[in-house]
Write a protein that holds these residues in place. Structure first.
Motif, PDB file in Angstrom:
ATOM      1  N   GLU A  11      36.435 -28.500 -20.751  1.00 53.01           N
ATOM      2  CA  GLU A  11      36.421 -29.752 -19.965  1.00 53.01           C
ATOM      3  C   GLU A  11      35.322 -30.698 -20.434  1.00 53.01           C
ATOM      4  N   ARG A  14      37.064 -32.257 -24.000  1.00 54.12           N
ATOM      5  CA  ARG A  14      38.339 -33.014 -23.964  1.00 54.12           C
ATOM      6  C   ARG A  14      38.185 -34.522 -23.857  1.00 54.12           C
ATOM      7  N   PRO A  15      37.204 -35.043 -23.124  1.00 53.91           N
ATOM      8  CA  PRO A  15      37.118 -36.504 -23.013  1.00 53.91           C
ATOM      9  C   PRO A  15      37.008 -37.235 -24.345  1.00 53.91           C
ATOM     10  N   GLU A  18      40.062 -38.826 -24.906  1.00 59.93           N
ATOM     11  CA  GLU A  18      40.563 -39.621 -23.782  1.00 59.93           C
ATOM     12  C   GLU A  18      39.915 -41.000 -23.672  1.00 59.93           C
ATOM     13  N   CYS A  19      38.749 -41.188 -24.307  1.00 60.44           N
ATOM     14  CA  CYS A  19      37.998 -42.436 -24.093  1.00 60.44           C
ATOM     15  C   CYS A  19      37.831 -43.228 -25.385  1.00 60.44           C
ATOM     16  N   GLY A  23      39.957 -42.059 -28.034  1.00 63.47           N
ATOM     17  CA  GLY A  23      41.049 -41.919 -27.061  1.00 63.47           C
ATOM     18  C   GLY A  23      42.288 -42.657 -27.540  1.00 63.47           C
ATOM     19  N   GLU A  27      46.012 -41.244 -28.669  1.00 65.66           N
ATOM     20  CA  GLU A  27      47.259 -41.806 -28.119  1.00 65.66           C
ATOM     21  C   GLU A  27      48.214 -42.215 -29.230  1.00 65.66           C
TER      22      GLU A  27
END
Ligand code: ADE
Length: 240
Positions: A11, A14-15, A18-19, A23, A27
């Protein structure tokens, strides 16, 4: 590019997928991040992954078997061989050139994050290609270093940055520190934007930036200058 991170704290890692820039790159499918918690292969009711050090002393050591099992699972998840890099304070200090090479040569990277006092040395010998360090200080674990590796690699992937040559303009891309940057307003608290930047003269602006980058590197990181290879356009600047 695919990163597999072996960590007791997925945890935390993982960011990075995502950011911000990384991030968006995730995507767009420019890289994949997979995390593997060695606790899954831990032993006993608490799924222990660590034990006391042989020879005594404080703290605990990460055990061979759960990490080896996690790495085996990483290998089964994708048949392409992965370069296995452990993040430890004993590793080679991270530099831009190492990351550039990794991105060019390796579509798959497994990042092994140590915690506690360290990892059983036999696992490092048997399953790890290299040890890398974020610098000469001790973190609570390798996770922040793994995130730094992923972030710095991803921004080198074609298409990850908005502007086509932003990565080429990054600080360190040529072994120098970056020049200073300014934005509006032109004046604030008695401080002006350097006049050269307002001339609209592209060649002069580039020259000013290069001179500033060289000057700052000279002042702050003479060690970098010692290894720097000047380009042809730098000869005139160095004579000034
Ligand atoms: N783990 C603990 N400290 C570290 C460091 N400086 N670099 C990489 N991994 C680490």
């Amino acid at each position: 590019m695919r990163f597999d991170v072996i960590t007791l704290f997925p945890e935390l890692v993982r960011p990075v997928a995502e950011c911000g820039v990384t991030g968006r790159a995730a995507e767009q499918g420019l890289f994949e991040l997979h995390t593997w918690n060695p606790r899954r292969w831990g032993t006993g009711v608490h799924q222990a992954v660590d034990d006391r050090p042989y020879g005594g002393g404080p703290g605990m050591v990460m055990q061979y078997a759960p990490l080896a099992a996690a790495l085996a699972a990483v290998g089964e998840a994708d048949p392409r061989p992965a370069r296995v890099i452990a993040l430890t304070p004993q590793g080679r200090p991270l530099e831009q050139a190492m990351l550039r090479q990794l991105v060019q040569q390796q579509p798959r990277v497994a990042l092994l994050c140590g915690r506690y006092e360290g990892i059983d040395e036999r696992l490092l010998e048997a399953a790890v290609d290299e040890e890398w360090s974020l610098g000469d200080y001790v973190l609570s674990g390798g996770e922040l270093a793994a995130m730094a590796v992923i972030d710095a690699c991803v921004r080198l992937l074609p298409g990850a940055l908005g502007h086509a040559d932003s990565a080429a303009q990054d600080s360190f891309s040529e072994g120098l520190l970056d020049c200073p940057h300014y934005t509006r307003p032109e004046w604030i608290d008695g401080r002006a934007v350097p006049a050269e930047l307002l001339t609209g003269h592209h060649a002069r602006i580039e020259r000013w930036r290069r001179r500033e980058a060289l000057g700052r590197t000279w002042e702050r990181r003479p060690d970098l200058l010692a290894r720097w290879i000047p380009g042809v356009e730098d000869a005139a600047l160095l004579d000034e």
